[in-house]
Structure formats: C-alpha cells, structure tokens
Motif scaffolding. Structure first.
Motif, mmCIF file in Angstrom:
data_model
loop_
_atom_site.group_PDB
_atom_site.id
_atom_site.type_symbol
_atom_site.label_atom_id
_atom_site.label_comp_id
_atom_site.label_asym_id
_atom_site.label_seq_id
_atom_site.Cartn_x
_atom_site.Cartn_y
_atom_site.Cartn_z
ATOM 1 N N TRP A 56 0.814 -1.204 0.000
ATOM 2 C CA TRP A 56 0.000 0.000 0.000
ATOM 3 C C TRP A 56 0.852 1.259 0.000
ATOM 4 N N GLU A 57 0.223 2.333 -0.360
ATOM 5 C CA GLU A 57 0.708 3.704 -0.216
ATOM 6 C C GLU A 57 2.145 3.947 -0.675
ATOM 7 N N PRO A 58 2.429 3.742 -1.952
ATOM 8 C CA PRO A 58 3.772 4.115 -2.411
ATOM 9 C C PRO A 58 3.961 5.632 -2.296
ATOM 10 N N ARG A 59 5.144 6.031 -1.883
ATOM 11 C CA ARG A 59 5.483 7.452 -1.758
ATOM 12 C C ARG A 59 6.895 7.657 -2.277
ATOM 13 N N TRP A 60 7.069 8.658 -3.120
ATOM 14 C CA TRP A 60 8.373 8.988 -3.696
ATOM 15 C C TRP A 60 9.177 9.852 -2.730
ATOM 16 N N SER A 61 10.485 9.665 -2.742
ATOM 17 C CA SER A 61 11.358 10.573 -2.001
ATOM 18 C C SER A 61 11.334 11.919 -2.731
ATOM 19 N N PRO A 62 11.627 13.014 -2.037
ATOM 20 C CA PRO A 62 11.588 14.337 -2.675
ATOM 21 C C PRO A 62 12.468 14.450 -3.920
ATOM 22 N N ASP A 63 13.580 13.717 -3.955
ATOM 23 C CA ASP A 63 14.458 13.791 -5.129
ATOM 24 C C ASP A 63 14.046 12.809 -6.231
ATOM 25 N N GLY A 64 13.013 12.002 -6.008
ATOM 26 C CA GLY A 64 12.514 11.079 -7.025
ATOM 27 C C GLY A 64 13.383 9.856 -7.242
ATOM 28 N N GLN A 65 14.335 9.592 -6.352
ATOM 29 C CA GLN A 65 15.247 8.464 -6.522
ATOM 30 C C GLN A 65 14.756 7.185 -5.852
ATOM 31 N N HIS A 66 13.853 7.291 -4.880
ATOM 32 C CA HIS A 66 13.405 6.134 -4.112
ATOM 33 C C HIS A 66 11.889 6.146 -3.955
ATOM 34 N N VAL A 67 11.322 4.942 -3.785
ATOM 35 C CA VAL A 67 9.897 4.814 -3.513
ATOM 36 C C VAL A 67 9.751 4.002 -2.224
ATOM 37 N N ALA A 68 9.078 4.556 -1.247
ATOM 38 C CA ALA A 68 8.777 3.848 -0.001
ATOM 39 C C ALA A 68 7.340 3.337 -0.084
#
Length: 142
Positions: A123-135
């Motif tokens: 659930w709930e994918p979220r991108w890091s502010p720099d767009g390099q990672h997805v939590a």
C-alpha cells in the motif's frame, strides 16, 4: 449502500476535489471511466490526475476532466498510485505472478519496471523528494 459502492463514490469525490469541480461534473466529465475507478494518484502532477480502472488500465486526465488518455493496460488489480516529483513516472501497486508488486511506469518511454514483488499486501507508495526512491507499506508473503 454497499461498502464497494461507497468506496467508489469516495474516490470520485476525491477526484472532484482535486479538479475543483462538483461531484456531478466529475461524473459527467469522466463518463463511464468514473464507474470503474480502482486507484487514484493522490497528488496531481502538472495539472493531471492518474487513476486505475478495474479492467487493469491506467488512465490520466487533465485536472479539468478533459482529455482522458490510457497510459497502460494489462495490470492485475492496480491500486495505490503515486506520481514522481518530476511528474514523469507513476508508481503503481498491482498483483503479479509472485504476489503483490510495486511497478514504476515511465511516461517518457512508456516502459513498466518492476521494483518489488512477493508481498501479500502492498500500500501507499510514496516517492522521495528527489525522485530516486519509492517507499511503501508492505507485508511479506509467507
């Protein structure tokens, strides 16, 4: 009202709020797509809203409801969408051959990449502010 139907209307109300229009206007502008909404990118990117339908399709629509366009087709139960900060990629949770998976669709080259698989819930994918990672929240499959 069934839980299934109520969930659909909540998603449509969310789209209407993002578009800044009434619920009735959102229904009229999205037409038959509104009935099949299954996921919704919670953040609008460059004035666009992404959503998934029950048939495994991903769509993008302008924030005013105009120009709906299909981005991808063939995912199993897509849900939980998230735009990358640059608006060029879309993280999508969907079922895969190895359980729930997290995919990233590039709108630049129209490629779908698998980031993670093997979850019984994701659930709930979220991108890091720099767009390099997805939590994301996930539960490993047994």
């Amino acid at each position: 009202m069934s839980v299934f139907f109520e969930r659909r209307w909540r998603r449509l109300r969310h789209i209407a709020a993002l578009m800044g229009i009434s619920l009735g206007m959102a229904w009229a502008q999205l037409g038959s797509d509104a009935a099949g909404l299954d996921g919704l990118a919670e953040a609008a990117s460059a004035g666009s809203i992404a959503y998934a339908r029950d048939d495994g399709s991903l769509y993008m629509v302008n924030a005013d409801g105009s120009r709906p366009s299909q981005l991808w087709h063939g995912l199993q139960d897509p849900h939980a969408l998230a735009w990358s900060p640059d608006g060029e990629r879309l993280a999508v949770a969907a079922d895969g051959n190895e359980g729930r998976c997290l995919y990233v669709l590039s709108l630049v080259d129209e490629q779908l990449a698998t980031l993670a698989c093997g979850y019984s819930g994701l659930w709930e994918p979220r991108w890091s502010p720099d767009g390099q990672h997805v939590a994301f929240y996930g539960r490993q499959a047994p």
